[in-house]
Scaffold this active site. Structure first.
Site, PDB file in Angstrom:
ATOM      1  N   TYR A 104      -7.204  -8.599  23.563  1.00 34.94           N
ATOM      2  CA  TYR A 104      -7.135 -10.053  23.464  1.00 34.94           C
ATOM      3  C   TYR A 104      -5.734 -10.512  23.871  1.00 34.94           C
ATOM      4  O   TYR A 104      -5.576 -11.532  24.548  1.00 34.94           O
ATOM      5  CB  TYR A 104      -7.454 -10.506  22.034  1.00 34.94           C
ATOM      6  CG  TYR A 104      -8.866 -10.184  21.604  1.00 34.94           C
ATOM      7  CD1 TYR A 104      -9.931 -10.986  21.998  1.00 34.94           C
ATOM      8  CD2 TYR A 104      -9.133  -9.073  20.811  1.00 34.94           C
ATOM      9  CE1 TYR A 104     -11.235 -10.695  21.612  1.00 34.94           C
ATOM     10  CE2 TYR A 104     -10.433  -8.778  20.416  1.00 34.94           C
ATOM     11  CZ  TYR A 104     -11.473  -9.588  20.822  1.00 34.94           C
ATOM     12  OH  TYR A 104     -12.755  -9.296  20.440  1.00 34.94           O
ATOM     13  N   CYS A 135     -17.115 -10.253  28.254  1.00 33.11           N
ATOM     14  CA  CYS A 135     -16.295 -10.348  27.051  1.00 33.11           C
ATOM     15  C   CYS A 135     -16.400  -9.078  26.197  1.00 33.11           C
ATOM     16  O   CYS A 135     -15.536  -8.828  25.354  1.00 33.11           O
ATOM     17  CB  CYS A 135     -16.657 -11.591  26.243  1.00 33.11           C
ATOM     18  SG  CYS A 135     -18.388 -11.700  25.777  1.00 33.11           S
ATOM     19  N   HIS A 136     -17.430  -8.273  26.431  1.00 31.60           N
ATOM     20  CA  HIS A 136     -17.557  -7.006  25.704  1.00 31.60           C
ATOM     21  C   HIS A 136     -16.437  -6.030  26.069  1.00 31.60           C
ATOM     22  O   HIS A 136     -16.199  -5.069  25.349  1.00 31.60           O
ATOM     23  CB  HIS A 136     -18.931  -6.362  25.952  1.00 31.60           C
ATOM     24  CG  HIS A 136     -19.190  -6.006  27.371  1.00 31.60           C
ATOM     25  ND1 HIS A 136     -19.643  -6.925  28.303  1.00 31.60           N
ATOM     26  CD2 HIS A 136     -19.058  -4.827  28.037  1.00 31.60           C
ATOM     27  CE1 HIS A 136     -19.780  -6.325  29.473  1.00 31.60           C
ATOM     28  NE2 HIS A 136     -19.436  -5.057  29.340  1.00 31.60           N
TER      29      HIS A 136
END
Length: 177
Positions: A104, A135-136
């Site tokens: 992130y 996004c995984h």
């Protein structure tokens, strides 16, 4: 503008719903998402929603191919509905190669918001087109797998499909690069 929806069953992830316009894919629901939530999201952005009953879509063909481990990069148009910050995050996710992960914090740095890693997590949670907008592939800075709107099991399946090495340790999953 009018949106269309289409559903299909994949071997890996159960039933998947897609929504699209003439400009591209706008929404993908994973099997863990309540169908009501899928349609409520569509109603926010579209005046008219119709079921697509034509021939199988390129969207679903590519997603099926990906879920069988045969496709590494999607070549389908997408259209984002969200805040400007969310759109910046989602566009950055396309830069994470198949079989790789970023934190992130890495995404926050890449979009010029070095302290925005929690906001990046929030944007990932709101990603309307998971799998296609990967996004995984985003994990915690310490290597832990982090959260996933589709559930941790789904995230683990997708990462393992891509060959990412994951080990379960004390109820947590750790990614090894």
């Amino acid at each position: 503008m009018k949106a269309y929806y289409y559903s299909f069953v994949s071997d890996l992830l159960g039933e998947i719903y897609l929504a699209f316009t003439s400009r591209g894919l706008v929404r993908l629901s994973l099997y863990t998402e309540d169908k009501k939530d899928f349609f409520n999201w569509l109603k926010i952005y579209f005046d008219e929603i119709s079921e697509y009953r034509g021939k199988e879509l390129e969207f679903s063909l590519q997603i099926k191919s990906y879920l069988k481990g045969k496709l590494k990069k999607f070549d389908i148009p997408v259209e984002f509905y969200g805040t400007e910050f969310q759109k910046r995050v989602w566009k950055q996710l396309f830069e994470i190669p198949y079989g790789s992960v970023k934190s992130y914090k890495d995404i926050a740095l890449a979009i010029g918001k070095p302290k925005g890693f929690r906001a990046v997590g929030g944007a990932n949670n709101k990603n309307p087109i998971p799998i296609v907008v990967p996004c995984h592939r985003v994990i915690n800075n310490n290597g832990e797998i982090g959260g996933y709107r589709g559930g941790i099991d789904c995230k683990v399946k997708l990462l393992k499909l891509e060959g990412v090495k994951i080990e379960a340790m004390k109820e947590k999953y750790i990614v090894y690069q």
